[in-house]
Design a protein around this motif. Structure first.
Motif, PDB file in Angstrom:
ATOM      1  N   GLY A 186      10.617  43.664  -3.062  1.00 49.33           N
ATOM      2  CA  GLY A 186      11.063  43.071  -4.332  1.00 49.33           C
ATOM      3  C   GLY A 186       9.939  42.800  -5.322  1.00 49.33           C
ATOM      4  N   LEU A 187       8.967  43.707  -5.380  1.00 54.43           N
ATOM      5  CA  LEU A 187       7.834  43.525  -6.285  1.00 54.43           C
ATOM      6  C   LEU A 187       7.978  44.450  -7.489  1.00 54.43           C
ATOM      7  N   LEU A 188       7.411  44.030  -8.597  1.00 58.59           N
ATOM      8  CA  LEU A 188       7.203  44.961  -9.703  1.00 58.59           C
ATOM      9  C   LEU A 188       6.066  45.867  -9.264  1.00 58.59           C
ATOM     10  N   PHE A 189       6.102  47.124  -9.628  1.00 56.53           N
ATOM     11  CA  PHE A 189       4.990  48.007  -9.256  1.00 56.53           C
ATOM     12  C   PHE A 189       4.647  48.969 -10.375  1.00 56.53           C
ATOM     13  N   MET A 190       3.359  49.097 -10.635  1.00 55.05           N
ATOM     14  CA  MET A 190       2.895  50.137 -11.547  1.00 55.05           C
ATOM     15  C   MET A 190       1.514  50.582 -11.100  1.00 55.05           C
ATOM     16  N   GLU A 191       1.226  51.849 -11.325  1.00 58.06           N
ATOM     17  CA  GLU A 191      -0.150  52.310 -11.198  1.00 58.06           C
ATOM     18  C   GLU A 191      -0.778  52.120 -12.572  1.00 58.06           C
TER      19      GLU A 191
END
Ligand code: GDP
Ligand code: MG
Length: 170
Positions: free
Chosen positions: A142-147
């Motif tokens: 349930g995390l936001l994720f971005m590279e």
């Protein structure tokens, strides 16, 4: 006018993953190749207005050295958001990021938004952690994720903006 809300935002993750560089890019639009390593923690503020709401983000950029680990709860306790940073060229930093997420889930505040940032995404040749793996991990937790890349600015404003939006809808 409505009162200004305050929100604490903390950056966590191994030394050298680019936490200070992400903050510098976000706040000043700058990047330096030889960013000095952070001692203890550095503090910044950023006031943002979204949907007529003014929020003053109080940003804690932590050092990431193991010897400062015991101080970390001071920074993440009561935080509106935590950005956990790893370096896509260094799998050990991804493992460390997972440990931070675990610690936040166990000891952090219930409603802290956790964002995972796979930084140094500009280093295409040296990449060792694949986006799919991190994306799956982020979805499962349930995390936001971005590279991101503090160097080229890719996704830096975006990840902070996502956090700000999520914070406001809470
Ligand atoms: P911190 O210890 O997590 O705060 O990491 P720093 O922000 O001090 O960055 C460590 C080193 O990585 C510095 O030499 C930065 O210039 C470099 N760095 C940070 N972000 C990036 C990035 O997105 N791409 C590349 N190529 N280098 C980066
Ligand atoms: Mg630093």
């Amino acid at each position: 006018p409505r009162p200004i809300k305050k929100a604490k935002l903390v950056l966590l993750g191994d030394v050298g993953t680019g936490k200070s560089s992400l903050v510098l890019r976000y706040l000043k639009g700058e990047f330096v190749e030889f960013q000095e390593s952070t001692i203890g923690a550095a503090f910044f503020t950023q006031t943002v207005v979204i949907n007529d709401e003014t929020v003053r983000f109080e940003i804690w950029d932590t050092a990431g050295q193991e010897r400062y680990h015991c101080l970390a709860p001071m920074y993440y306790r009561g935080a509106a958001a935590a950005v956990v940073v790893y370096d896509v060229t260094n799998p050990a930093t991804f493992s460390r990021a997972k440990k931070w997420v675990q610690e936040l889930e166990i000891q952090g505040s219930q409603n802290t938004i956790i964002a995972l940032a796979g930084n140094k995404a500009d280093l295409l040749e040296a990449r060792q952690v694949f986006a799919e793996e991190a994306q799956t991990y982020a979805e499962d937790n349930g995390l936001l994720f971005m590279e991101t890349s503090a160097k080229t600015a890719i996704n830096v404003n975006d990840i902070f903006y996502e956090i700000e939006l999520d914070h406001l809808v809470q």
